[in-house]
Design a protein around this motif. Structure first.
Motif, PDB file in Angstrom:
ATOM      1  N   LYS A  77     -54.058  29.776 -31.596  1.00 11.23           N
ATOM      2  CA  LYS A  77     -55.281  29.681 -32.379  1.00 11.23           C
ATOM      3  C   LYS A  77     -55.434  30.945 -33.222  1.00 11.23           C
ATOM      4  N   PRO A  78     -56.189  30.887 -34.304  1.00 12.15           N
ATOM      5  CA  PRO A  78     -56.406  32.097 -35.109  1.00 12.15           C
ATOM      6  C   PRO A  78     -56.968  33.253 -34.281  1.00 12.15           C
ATOM      7  N   GLU A  79     -57.780  32.946 -33.296  1.00 12.62           N
ATOM      8  CA  GLU A  79     -58.351  34.008 -32.463  1.00 12.62           C
ATOM      9  C   GLU A  79     -57.340  34.666 -31.529  1.00 12.62           C
ATOM     10  N   ASP A  80     -56.129  34.142 -31.480  1.00 11.55           N
ATOM     11  CA  ASP A  80     -55.063  34.803 -30.726  1.00 11.55           C
ATOM     12  C   ASP A  80     -54.400  35.915 -31.540  1.00 11.55           C
ATOM     13  N   THR A  81     -54.780  36.038 -32.794  1.00 13.61           N
ATOM     14  CA  THR A  81     -54.212  37.080 -33.651  1.00 13.61           C
ATOM     15  C   THR A  81     -54.545  38.455 -33.095  1.00 13.61           C
ATOM     16  N   ALA A  82     -53.515  39.256 -32.866  1.00 10.28           N
ATOM     17  CA  ALA A  82     -53.689  40.578 -32.276  1.00 10.28           C
ATOM     18  C   ALA A  82     -52.332  41.263 -32.176  1.00 10.28           C
ATOM     19  N   VAL A  83     -52.374  42.525 -31.832  1.00 12.79           N
ATOM     20  CA  VAL A  83     -51.163  43.218 -31.409  1.00 12.79           C
ATOM     21  C   VAL A  83     -51.035  43.025 -29.899  1.00 12.79           C
ATOM     22  N   TYR A  84     -49.886  42.563 -29.471  1.00  7.41           N
ATOM     23  CA  TYR A  84     -49.644  42.282 -28.062  1.00  7.41           C
ATOM     24  C   TYR A  84     -48.796  43.408 -27.459  1.00  7.41           C
ATOM     25  N   TYR A  85     -49.258  43.906 -26.308  1.00 11.06           N
ATOM     26  CA  TYR A  85     -48.612  45.030 -25.643  1.00 11.06           C
ATOM     27  C   TYR A  85     -48.118  44.627 -24.262  1.00 11.06           C
ATOM     28  N   CYS A  86     -46.954  45.099 -23.939  1.00 10.93           N
ATOM     29  CA  CYS A  86     -46.378  44.941 -22.616  1.00 10.93           C
ATOM     30  C   CYS A  86     -46.750  46.173 -21.779  1.00 10.93           C
ATOM     31  N   ASN A  87     -47.119  45.926 -20.529  1.00  4.40           N
ATOM     32  CA  ASN A  87     -47.528  47.011 -19.626  1.00  4.40           C
ATOM     33  C   ASN A  87     -46.854  46.840 -18.273  1.00  4.40           C
ATOM     34  N   ALA A  88     -46.364  47.942 -17.733  1.00  3.17           N
ATOM     35  CA  ALA A  88     -45.832  47.970 -16.375  1.00  3.17           C
ATOM     36  C   ALA A  88     -46.794  48.765 -15.508  1.00  3.17           C
ATOM     37  N   HIS A  89     -47.170  48.195 -14.381  1.00  3.27           N
ATOM     38  CA  HIS A  89     -48.207  48.800 -13.539  1.00  3.27           C
ATOM     39  C   HIS A  89     -47.754  48.871 -12.087  1.00  3.27           C
ATOM     40  N   PHE A  90     -47.907  50.079 -11.529  1.00  7.79           N
ATOM     41  CA  PHE A  90     -47.582  50.285 -10.119  1.00  7.79           C
ATOM     42  C   PHE A  90     -48.670  51.117  -9.498  1.00  7.79           C
ATOM     43  N   GLN A  91     -49.159  50.700  -8.344  1.00  5.02           N
ATOM     44  CA  GLN A  91     -50.235  51.443  -7.695  1.00  5.02           C
ATOM     45  C   GLN A  91     -49.961  51.573  -6.215  1.00  5.02           C
ATOM     46  N   SER A  92     -49.904  52.832  -5.755  1.00  3.50           N
ATOM     47  CA  SER A  92     -49.876  53.087  -4.321  1.00  3.50           C
ATOM     48  C   SER A  92     -50.845  54.242  -4.092  1.00  3.50           C
ATOM     49  N   PHE A  93     -50.341  55.420  -3.694  1.00  2.00           N
ATOM     50  CA  PHE A  93     -51.220  56.571  -3.619  1.00  2.00           C
ATOM     51  C   PHE A  93     -51.409  57.184  -4.999  1.00  2.00           C
ATOM     52  N   ARG A  94     -50.541  56.804  -5.923  1.00  2.00           N
ATOM     53  CA  ARG A  94     -50.675  57.161  -7.329  1.00  2.00           C
ATOM     54  C   ARG A  94     -50.574  55.893  -8.161  1.00  2.00           C
ATOM     55  N   THR A  95     -51.073  55.986  -9.365  1.00  2.00           N
ATOM     56  CA  THR A  95     -50.976  54.859 -10.293  1.00  2.00           C
ATOM     57  C   THR A  95     -50.053  55.219 -11.443  1.00  2.00           C
ATOM     58  N   PHE A  96     -49.149  54.290 -11.765  1.00  2.00           N
ATOM     59  CA  PHE A  96     -48.235  54.484 -12.878  1.00  2.00           C
ATOM     60  C   PHE A  96     -48.454  53.346 -13.868  1.00  2.00           C
ATOM     61  N   ASP A  97     -48.608  53.693 -15.112  1.00  2.00           N
ATOM     62  CA  ASP A  97     -48.737  52.703 -16.185  1.00  2.00           C
ATOM     63  C   ASP A  97     -47.842  53.110 -17.334  1.00  2.00           C
ATOM     64  N   TYR A  98     -46.999  52.172 -17.754  1.00  2.00           N
ATOM     65  CA  TYR A  98     -46.139  52.380 -18.910  1.00  2.00           C
ATOM     66  C   TYR A  98     -46.444  51.306 -19.947  1.00  2.00           C
ATOM     67  N   TRP A  99     -46.338  51.698 -21.219  1.00  2.00           N
ATOM     68  CA  TRP A  99     -46.712  50.797 -22.312  1.00  2.00           C
ATOM     69  C   TRP A  99     -45.606  50.681 -23.341  1.00  2.00           C
ATOM     70  N   GLY A 100     -45.540  49.515 -23.936  1.00  2.00           N
ATOM     71  CA  GLY A 100     -44.690  49.334 -25.101  1.00  2.00           C
ATOM     72  C   GLY A 100     -45.461  49.686 -26.364  1.00  2.00           C
ATOM     73  N   GLN A 101     -44.778  49.550 -27.493  1.00  2.00           N
ATOM     74  CA  GLN A 101     -45.366  49.932 -28.772  1.00  2.00           C
ATOM     75  C   GLN A 101     -46.165  48.802 -29.412  1.00  2.00           C
ATOM     76  N   GLY A 102     -46.004  47.598 -28.876  1.00  2.00           N
ATOM     77  CA  GLY A 102     -46.763  46.462 -29.380  1.00  2.00           C
ATOM     78  C   GLY A 102     -46.002  45.640 -30.395  1.00  2.00           C
ATOM     79  N   THR A 103     -46.371  44.364 -30.470  1.00  2.00           N
ATOM     80  CA  THR A 103     -45.805  43.464 -31.472  1.00  2.00           C
ATOM     81  C   THR A 103     -46.943  42.619 -32.052  1.00  2.00           C
ATOM     82  N   GLN A 104     -46.925  42.485 -33.358  1.00  2.00           N
ATOM     83  CA  GLN A 104     -48.021  41.792 -34.048  1.00  2.00           C
ATOM     84  C   GLN A 104     -47.825  40.283 -33.970  1.00  2.00           C
ATOM     85  N   VAL A 105     -48.896  39.598 -33.597  1.00  2.00           N
ATOM     86  CA  VAL A 105     -48.935  38.141 -33.642  1.00  2.00           C
ATOM     87  C   VAL A 105     -50.068  37.739 -34.572  1.00  2.00           C
TER      88      VAL A 105
END
Length: 119
Positions: free
Chosen positions: A87-115
């Motif tokens: 749908k037109p409302e799906d238009t956005a930059v889409y980002y991939c994220n990797a998430h790990f949480q234990s006693f610490r939290t790790f988050d990694y991100w991609g640069q994004g891709t336009q849809v």
């Protein structure tokens, strides 16, 4: 060096489909939950879909349920987002994220891709 590289974005007509891919390296992929976020102009980044590290469980934003499917291949260290009935409302930059949480939290991100969904 951690890398997340999204691909597969582009311009599509309403009702069309796209498949986003996120290739990763530099961390133990099978330990991480993976997520797709999106950010439209002037809006906050929102969580679209997530999948557990083993691929057993998935969750979706209400706005994309029944239209989007997240999947992963741990052997290839990759995560995907199949987007149907766009749908037109799906238009956005889409980002991939990797998430790990234990006693610490790790988050990694991609640069994004336009849809862009437009006729």
């Amino acid at each position: 060096q951690v890398q997340l590289v999204e691909s597969g974005g582009g311009l599509v007509q309403p009702g069309g489909s796209l498949r986003l891919s996120c290739a990763t390296s530099g961390f133990t992929f099978s330990n991480y939950a993976m997520r797709w976020y999106r950010q439209a102009p002037g809006k906050e980044r929102e969580l679209v879909a997530s999948i557990t590290n083993n691929g057993v469980s998935t969750n979706y934003a209400d706005s994309v349920k029944g239209r989007f499917t997240i999947s992963r291949e741990n052997a290839k260290k990759a995560v995907y987002l199949q987007m149907n009935s766009l749908k037109p409302e799906d238009t956005a930059v889409y980002y991939c994220n990797a998430h790990f949480q234990s006693f610490r939290t790790f988050d990694y991100w991609g640069q994004g891709t336009q849809v862009t969904v437009s006729s």
